[in-house]
Design an enzyme around this catalytic site. Structure first.
Site, PDB file in Angstrom:
ATOM      1  N   ASN A   1      -9.095  26.528  24.766  1.00  0.00           N
ATOM      2  CA  ASN A   1     -10.210  27.407  24.495  1.00  0.00           C
ATOM      3  C   ASN A   1      -9.760  28.849  24.714  1.00  0.00           C
ATOM      4  O   ASN A   1      -9.420  29.197  25.836  1.00  0.00           O
ATOM      5  CB  ASN A   1     -11.382  27.067  25.405  1.00  0.00           C
ATOM      6  CG  ASN A   1     -12.683  27.640  24.901  1.00  0.00           C
ATOM      7  OD1 ASN A   1     -12.745  28.186  23.813  1.00  0.00           O
ATOM      8  ND2 ASN A   1     -13.709  27.530  25.706  1.00  0.00           N
TER       9      ASN A   1
ATOM     10  N   ASP B   1      -3.593  31.549  28.996  1.00  0.00           N
ATOM     11  CA  ASP B   1      -4.595  31.016  29.910  1.00  0.00           C
ATOM     12  C   ASP B   1      -3.889  30.201  30.984  1.00  0.00           C
ATOM     13  O   ASP B   1      -4.331  30.141  32.120  1.00  0.00           O
ATOM     14  CB  ASP B   1      -5.588  30.146  29.125  1.00  0.00           C
ATOM     15  CG  ASP B   1      -6.691  29.577  30.000  1.00  0.00           C
ATOM     16  OD1 ASP B   1      -6.908  30.103  31.104  1.00  0.00           O
ATOM     17  OD2 ASP B   1      -7.315  28.605  29.583  1.00  0.00           O
TER      18      ASP B   1
ATOM     19  N   HIS C   1      -3.038  20.687  33.154  1.00  0.00           N
ATOM     20  CA  HIS C   1      -3.824  19.536  33.623  1.00  0.00           C
ATOM     21  C   HIS C   1      -2.903  18.338  33.798  1.00  0.00           C
ATOM     22  O   HIS C   1      -1.895  18.213  33.106  1.00  0.00           O
ATOM     23  CB  HIS C   1      -4.926  19.177  32.616  1.00  0.00           C
ATOM     24  CG  HIS C   1      -5.964  20.238  32.485  1.00  0.00           C
ATOM     25  ND1 HIS C   1      -6.979  20.394  33.392  1.00  0.00           N
ATOM     26  CD2 HIS C   1      -6.132  21.209  31.560  1.00  0.00           C
ATOM     27  CE1 HIS C   1      -7.736  21.421  33.031  1.00  0.00           C
ATOM     28  NE2 HIS C   1      -7.235  21.935  31.922  1.00  0.00           N
TER      29      HIS C   1
END
Length: 159
Positions: free
Chosen positions: A5, A32, A36
């Site tokens: 995003n 960003d 994860h």
């Protein structure tokens, strides 16, 4: 590994961003860097979290896709990734090599070819859409506040 995003865009959108980088409309390139765990990203696309490892490939992608294609020069690479972000965020003594600065330096080899191998990332995660990409240009060493925190010759990274 492609869910992020803002999301990936069309070729036309990418070309417009590159044009903005070339003409100065875009002030900085940032990541960003939202890594994860593999288990989190291995879910159905709509349930997987947004984010990829960005820091590990940002410089190589910038060199390969913008510098080596003749779209921008090395001075502009440094402006986009270092000097201008420091100014935008009002970080005195950062993004500069002036006497008295923090000595945050990335040493890179603009000509060294690499293959992006997520298994060699130092980040806590491996989620990237760039695995297997052949890129020209890579980080050789990173110095933070005068201390070497990454050295490609020894493959050591200190946090």
């Amino acid at each position: 590994n492609t869910k992020m995003n803002p999301p990936l865009r069309s070729k036309t959108d990418v070309e417009a961003i590159i044009e903005g980088i070339i003409d100065g409309t875009v002030d900085a390139i940032a990541t960003d860097h939202a890594p994860h765990h593999a288990d989190e990203k291995a879910l159905e696309y709509d349930k997987a979290p947004f984010g990829i490892v960005g820091l590990e490939t940002a410089l190589s992608l910038t060199l390969d896709r913008l510098y080596h294609t003749g779209k921008i020069g090395l001075t502009r690479v440094v402006e986009l990734l270092s000097t201008t972000p420091a100014k935008i965020f009002n970080l005195p003594k950062r993004g500069t090599l002036q006497v008295g600065s923090f000595a945050d330096i990335t040493i890179f080899d603009a000509g060294r070819e690499i293959v992006v191998d997520p298994t060699n990332f130092f980040s806590k995660s491996r989620n990237t859409p760039f695995g297997g990409f052949r890129l020209k240009g890579t980080t050789v060493a990173t110095i933070v506040s005068g201390k070497i925190v990454y050295d490609a010759r020894t493959r050591k990274s200190e946090k």
